[in-house]
Write an enzyme that holds these catalytic residues in place. Sequence first.
Site, PDB file in Angstrom:
ATOM      1  N   VAL A 109      -7.215   2.693   6.236  1.00  0.00           N
ATOM      2  CA  VAL A 109      -6.256   1.622   5.950  1.00  0.00           C
ATOM      3  C   VAL A 109      -5.015   2.203   5.270  1.00  0.00           C
ATOM      4  CG1 VAL A 109      -5.867  -0.538   4.684  1.00  0.00           C
ATOM      5  CG2 VAL A 109      -8.071  -0.131   5.797  1.00  0.00           C
ATOM      6  N   CYS A 110      -5.220   3.195   4.416  1.00  0.00           N
ATOM      7  CA  CYS A 110      -4.108   3.759   3.629  1.00  0.00           C
ATOM      8  C   CYS A 110      -2.910   4.207   4.479  1.00  0.00           C
ATOM      9  CB  CYS A 110      -4.598   4.907   2.755  1.00  0.00           C
ATOM     10  SG  CYS A 110      -5.900   4.429   1.597  1.00  0.00           S
TER      11      CYS A 110
END
Length: 189
Positions: A48-49
């Site tokens: 997700v980062c």
Amino acid sequence: MNTSLINTEIKPFKATAYHKGDFVTVSDVSVKGKWSVFFFYPADFTFVCPTELGDLADNYAEFQKLGVEIYGVSTDTHFTHKAWHDTSETIGKIEYPLVGDPTGTLTRNFGVMIEEEGLAERGTFVVDPQGRIQIIEINAGGIGRNAEELLRKVKAAQYVASHPGEVCPAKWKEGATTLAPSLDLVGKI
């Protein structure tokens, strides 16, 4: 979420960031005098980062037009940030500083350390030019953030700061009507 940090001054810190091909020092002193966003994320080389950091990169010019600096922060080192920047197309487009916080000092200062993992929560903090926290948002690990919504919130924070006595209602966007709280408005909204 620790809402008690709202309107508090950021704690002293000194860290090394990877920024535009160099290692630079970032501190509480160096961020004062301008609006800042501290964008904490769990770790480099994850899932997700990079989507979040890429979204910020795509909107970075808009933040810069508002005089806002973005600081991406994780408990990785500045060396790891450089390696990620050099090997990921998404991260390679980032022009804002990626701050290394391997000791967790900055992450703990903002109250987003996941102690049992040594990683940061997905915490977003908007800091005014006096070094006071004006906005806090913390998401669970699997929920990515939206840079356009953050940009809207920053514009609202800047508007309120420069227009004493006015507030921005829900979904406020730049140029929309604001409110001036008063006895006359009680019960009429």
